[in-house]
Design a protein around this motif. Structure first.
Motif, PDB file in Angstrom:
ATOM      1  N   ARG A 139       0.845  -1.206   0.000  1.00 35.02           N
ATOM      2  CA  ARG A 139       0.000   0.000   0.000  1.00 35.02           C
ATOM      3  C   ARG A 139       0.873   1.246   0.000  1.00 35.02           C
ATOM      4  O   ARG A 139       0.595   2.215  -0.715  1.00 35.02           O
ATOM      5  CB  ARG A 139      -0.933  -0.022   1.213  1.00 35.02           C
ATOM      6  CG  ARG A 139      -2.009  -1.080   1.073  1.00 35.02           C
ATOM      7  CD  ARG A 139      -3.066  -1.088   2.179  1.00 35.02           C
ATOM      8  NE  ARG A 139      -4.154  -1.947   1.763  1.00 35.02           N
ATOM      9  CZ  ARG A 139      -4.590  -3.030   2.416  1.00 35.02           C
ATOM     10  NH1 ARG A 139      -4.053  -3.346   3.580  1.00 35.02           N
ATOM     11  NH2 ARG A 139      -5.563  -3.765   1.925  1.00 35.02           N
ATOM     12  N   TYR A 162      -4.865   1.856  -1.708  1.00 30.72           N
ATOM     13  CA  TYR A 162      -5.330   0.988  -0.629  1.00 30.72           C
ATOM     14  C   TYR A 162      -5.660  -0.411  -1.165  1.00 30.72           C
ATOM     15  O   TYR A 162      -5.330  -1.427  -0.554  1.00 30.72           O
ATOM     16  CB  TYR A 162      -6.539   1.584   0.093  1.00 30.72           C
ATOM     17  CG  TYR A 162      -6.880   0.757   1.288  1.00 30.72           C
ATOM     18  CD1 TYR A 162      -6.170   0.903   2.474  1.00 30.72           C
ATOM     19  CD2 TYR A 162      -7.835  -0.236   1.207  1.00 30.72           C
ATOM     20  CE1 TYR A 162      -6.410   0.086   3.556  1.00 30.72           C
ATOM     21  CE2 TYR A 162      -8.089  -1.060   2.287  1.00 30.72           C
ATOM     22  CZ  TYR A 162      -7.383  -0.893   3.458  1.00 30.72           C
ATOM     23  OH  TYR A 162      -7.618  -1.705   4.513  1.00 30.72           O
ATOM     24  N   SER A 163      -6.302  -0.455  -2.322  1.00 29.09           N
ATOM     25  CA  SER A 163      -6.653  -1.748  -2.932  1.00 29.09           C
ATOM     26  C   SER A 163      -5.380  -2.472  -3.369  1.00 29.09           C
ATOM     27  O   SER A 163      -4.576  -1.939  -4.141  1.00 29.09           O
ATOM     28  CB  SER A 163      -7.560  -1.528  -4.139  1.00 29.09           C
ATOM     29  OG  SER A 163      -7.469  -2.623  -5.036  1.00 29.09           O
ATOM     30  N   VAL A 179      -5.153  -4.974  -5.326  1.00 30.02           N
ATOM     31  CA  VAL A 179      -5.228  -5.310  -6.753  1.00 30.02           C
ATOM     32  C   VAL A 179      -4.754  -4.125  -7.589  1.00 30.02           C
ATOM     33  O   VAL A 179      -3.935  -4.271  -8.494  1.00 30.02           O
ATOM     34  CB  VAL A 179      -6.663  -5.719  -7.149  1.00 30.02           C
ATOM     35  CG1 VAL A 179      -6.745  -6.011  -8.638  1.00 30.02           C
ATOM     36  CG2 VAL A 179      -7.106  -6.929  -6.341  1.00 30.02           C
ATOM     37  N   LYS A 180      -5.262  -2.936  -7.255  1.00 27.68           N
ATOM     38  CA  LYS A 180      -4.808  -1.732  -7.956  1.00 27.68           C
ATOM     39  C   LYS A 180      -3.332  -1.472  -7.676  1.00 27.68           C
ATOM     40  O   LYS A 180      -2.566  -1.109  -8.568  1.00 27.68           O
ATOM     41  CB  LYS A 180      -5.608  -0.509  -7.476  1.00 27.68           C
ATOM     42  CG  LYS A 180      -6.992  -0.414  -8.051  1.00 27.68           C
ATOM     43  CD  LYS A 180      -7.579   0.955  -7.662  1.00 27.68           C
ATOM     44  CE  LYS A 180      -8.943   1.159  -8.267  1.00 27.68           C
ATOM     45  NZ  LYS A 180      -9.497   2.456  -7.854  1.00 27.68           N
ATOM     46  N   LYS A 194      -0.920  -3.675  -9.698  1.00 32.08           N
ATOM     47  CA  LYS A 194      -0.734  -3.236 -11.094  1.00 32.08           C
ATOM     48  C   LYS A 194       0.330  -2.152 -11.181  1.00 32.08           C
ATOM     49  O   LYS A 194       1.196  -2.179 -12.051  1.00 32.08           O
ATOM     50  CB  LYS A 194      -2.053  -2.695 -11.656  1.00 32.08           C
ATOM     51  CG  LYS A 194      -3.025  -3.793 -12.026  1.00 32.08           C
ATOM     52  CD  LYS A 194      -4.245  -3.260 -12.774  1.00 32.08           C
ATOM     53  CE  LYS A 194      -5.198  -4.415 -13.060  1.00 32.08           C
ATOM     54  NZ  LYS A 194      -6.536  -3.963 -13.402  1.00 32.08           N
ATOM     55  N   LEU A 205      -0.519 -13.359  -1.639  1.00 36.82           N
ATOM     56  CA  LEU A 205      -1.051 -13.198  -2.993  1.00 36.82           C
ATOM     57  C   LEU A 205       0.116 -13.119  -3.973  1.00 36.82           C
ATOM     58  O   LEU A 205       1.121 -12.463  -3.693  1.00 36.82           O
ATOM     59  CB  LEU A 205      -1.861 -11.904  -3.095  1.00 36.82           C
ATOM     60  CG  LEU A 205      -3.206 -11.873  -2.372  1.00 36.82           C
ATOM     61  CD1 LEU A 205      -3.673 -10.437  -2.181  1.00 36.82           C
ATOM     62  CD2 LEU A 205      -4.251 -12.676  -3.136  1.00 36.82           C
ATOM     63  N   VAL A 241      -3.873 -13.585 -10.789  1.00 31.50           N
ATOM     64  CA  VAL A 241      -3.647 -13.523  -9.344  1.00 31.50           C
ATOM     65  C   VAL A 241      -3.848 -14.915  -8.751  1.00 31.50           C
ATOM     66  O   VAL A 241      -4.702 -15.677  -9.192  1.00 31.50           O
ATOM     67  CB  VAL A 241      -4.569 -12.482  -8.665  1.00 31.50           C
ATOM     68  CG1 VAL A 241      -6.026 -12.742  -8.977  1.00 31.50           C
ATOM     69  CG2 VAL A 241      -4.351 -12.443  -7.157  1.00 31.50           C
ATOM     70  N   PHE A 242      -2.984 -15.256  -7.796  1.00 32.49           N
ATOM     71  CA  PHE A 242      -3.081 -16.530  -7.096  1.00 32.49           C
ATOM     72  C   PHE A 242      -3.042 -16.251  -5.604  1.00 32.49           C
ATOM     73  O   PHE A 242      -2.316 -15.359  -5.148  1.00 32.49           O
ATOM     74  CB  PHE A 242      -1.901 -17.438  -7.488  1.00 32.49           C
ATOM     75  CG  PHE A 242      -1.810 -18.693  -6.649  1.00 32.49           C
ATOM     76  CD1 PHE A 242      -2.773 -19.685  -6.747  1.00 32.49           C
ATOM     77  CD2 PHE A 242      -0.765 -18.867  -5.749  1.00 32.49           C
ATOM     78  CE1 PHE A 242      -2.691 -20.834  -5.968  1.00 32.49           C
ATOM     79  CE2 PHE A 242      -0.675 -20.016  -4.972  1.00 32.49           C
ATOM     80  CZ  PHE A 242      -1.643 -20.995  -5.089  1.00 32.49           C
ATOM     81  N   PHE A 243      -3.841 -16.990  -4.862  1.00 33.08           N
ATOM     82  CA  PHE A 243      -3.887 -16.788  -3.421  1.00 33.08           C
ATOM     83  C   PHE A 243      -3.479 -18.064  -2.697  1.00 33.08           C
ATOM     84  O   PHE A 243      -4.028 -19.134  -2.976  1.00 33.08           O
ATOM     85  CB  PHE A 243      -5.299 -16.408  -2.996  1.00 33.08           C
ATOM     86  CG  PHE A 243      -5.420 -16.283  -1.519  1.00 33.08           C
ATOM     87  CD1 PHE A 243      -5.045 -15.124  -0.885  1.00 33.08           C
ATOM     88  CD2 PHE A 243      -5.870 -17.349  -0.753  1.00 33.08           C
ATOM     89  CE1 PHE A 243      -5.114 -15.008   0.488  1.00 33.08           C
ATOM     90  CE2 PHE A 243      -5.947 -17.245   0.621  1.00 33.08           C
ATOM     91  CZ  PHE A 243      -5.570 -16.066   1.242  1.00 33.08           C
TER      92      PHE A 243
END
Lengths: 307, 307
Positions: free
Chosen positions: B178, B184-185, B187-188, B191, B211, B218-220
């Protein structure tokens, strides 16, 4: 197979870092019904609303085979209203207003036509009310799922303990599991909670996924990593609706199938958070759900050999 | 295939809710070497220690095919010392003491005999030091993994950015992701971070798993739910060691195999936290690792049909 869903149908006012809405339909029962209706029918709803609850919302639910015979409409009174504000992390929120209104007098009656339903979803309500519903059932259901919260652990612990002895699946979040068990470790806590009655325990961890405990087994379902969680309201209820909807659709209550049900529940929750209120749950198609389920498969799928 | 592991070898003093130890061997390089040595050999270590660093510990590492030619022993000086205290949730800790000692003068040299190693693990160090190691490599490695922390994002951002352009895999935790991305996201944020250079990004979330991001995939990987996390120190480094150890063992740097490597890393981390320091990493056998890997398979394995 039929589901009986007991829960609030209400109005919410919601503020998130991404927006604000002064009045939108909400309530745990509403989210459960919308989510479950994508998977199975009928959903036999038990709830209470005021005369302000929109006719179009009730029509929308009926169109989705949600039976509303058990939903009381109280003339001259207002529906339950909740208002809350989310913090940036979306895992914590402040409740600003709780107007019980009609919910203060909620005394659910199970209609005769609902008897014989195999799956019972008891939304988060006063434990004595949840017990009353179970006691009205004339045919033992296949599976009873109960949602509750920290408030009842503090204010109605004896009733809650009694309820836990009557159900199959308990659905709580991680902080509630810690409070209920007195254990910080969720693994230790789960063992203690399973001793209170339920055969299965689901611990919801919001953006960190959910854990399913049963005997000595544990299963973990991730939450889908999303670009944006727009509004988390109802995510736990959409999860519950997807979970019980899948069980009802498949009529299989094995541990293996409960695992799958949790993935389906997680998929429904991942849709729910994309827009305010239950909006996304109304828009999505079976194809959308299938695509999302495949995303969950991809998210956790790996091959491994012995070292 | 050989691994070069660059990182601290040190002493720690640790206090957790479960116990307290005044002096135990630690350091990111130590944990990486113990974890990776279960999976592959040789691990070619680059580090610096004082004359107080125990001979038996060095012997133990050598026995596991850890090459110590690149480990400088500085006469008359003391090893790096870190002291910290964990809070009940084990995800947060206070650093009480950081005595750099020999680490203040760390100027790593890659021995000639290390050249040609295919896998490079750059533990959390000043980015300019990490860059110096990369610049000494005469043969381009198959994969360079870099660990870093918020401190360097604040104090050495330009060097860190340069380093990110030279590596393949970045390993950070969620709050660091972050901070680095300003999003905060996750995923964003992922990128944006992938645009800084690394082809793969691993975000570690402690007890909430990890992650892996790569292109649009994406893999968790979950963390194993444990009854007790006794001491989280070194868990991230044990994860890194298991991760790169698996890649070196299989010599496959496809996205699919990185997923598996993350599970192996998670397994090594789950052992690490069971006792103080690297103790558990010394005790476990290949059979223990295989059993644990099977637990990870069971933890996330589910069957699903279309709805």
């Amino acid at each position: 197979m039929a589901i009986i869903s007991v829960g609030s149908m209400a109005f919410d006012a919601i503020e998130t870092p991404f927006g604000k809405i002064d009045k939108i339909v909400g309530g745990s029962g509403t989210y459960v019904a919308y989510a479950a209706s994508h998977l199975t029918s009928p959903v036999k709803q038990i709830s209470i609303v005021g005369e302000d609850f929109p006719e179009e919302e009730l029509d929308e639910l009926k169109k989705r085979n949600v039976d509303l015979e058990g939903v009381e409409v109280i003339k001259g009174k207002k529906s339950f209203f909740w208002s809350g504000k989310y913090h940036l992390d979306m895992n914590t929120r402040d409740t600003l207003i709780t107007d019980l209104n009609v919910l203060a007098d909620f005394d659910p009656k199970v209609p005769d036509s609902y008897q014989g339903a195999e799956f019972i979803m008891l939304g988060n309500l006063m434990p004595s009310i949840q017990i009353k519903v179970i006691e009205q059932l004339t045919v033992k259901p296949k599976l009873i799922v109960l949602d509750t919260m920290n408030f009842w652990m503090e204010s109605a612990f004896e009733d809650l303990k009694k309820a836990l002895g009557m159900i199959d699946v308990l659905l709580i979040n991680d902080s509630e599991a810690r409070q209920l068990s007195g254990e910080y470790s969720l693994v230790k806590g789960a063992k203690k909670i399973l001793e209170l009655g339920p055969r299965f325990l689901i611990i919801k961890k919001g953006e960190h996924g959910a854990l399913l405990f049963h005997e000595n087994h544990v299963f973990f379902a991730p939450a889908l990593p999303l670009e944006e969680v727009f509004d988390p309201t109802g995510a736990g209820d959409a999860f519950a609706g997807g979970f019980i909807g899948h069980l009802s659709r498949t009529s299989d209550i094995s541990f293996e199938n409960l695992k799958t049900a949790i993935i389906v529940g997680s998929a429904m929750a991942s849709f729910c958070v994309e827009k305010f209120g239950p909006q996304r749950l109304k828009e999505i198609s079976k194809k959308d759900i299938d695509i999302r389920l495949e995303e969950f498969v991809q998210l956790v799928n790996f091959d491994i050999d012995l070292v």
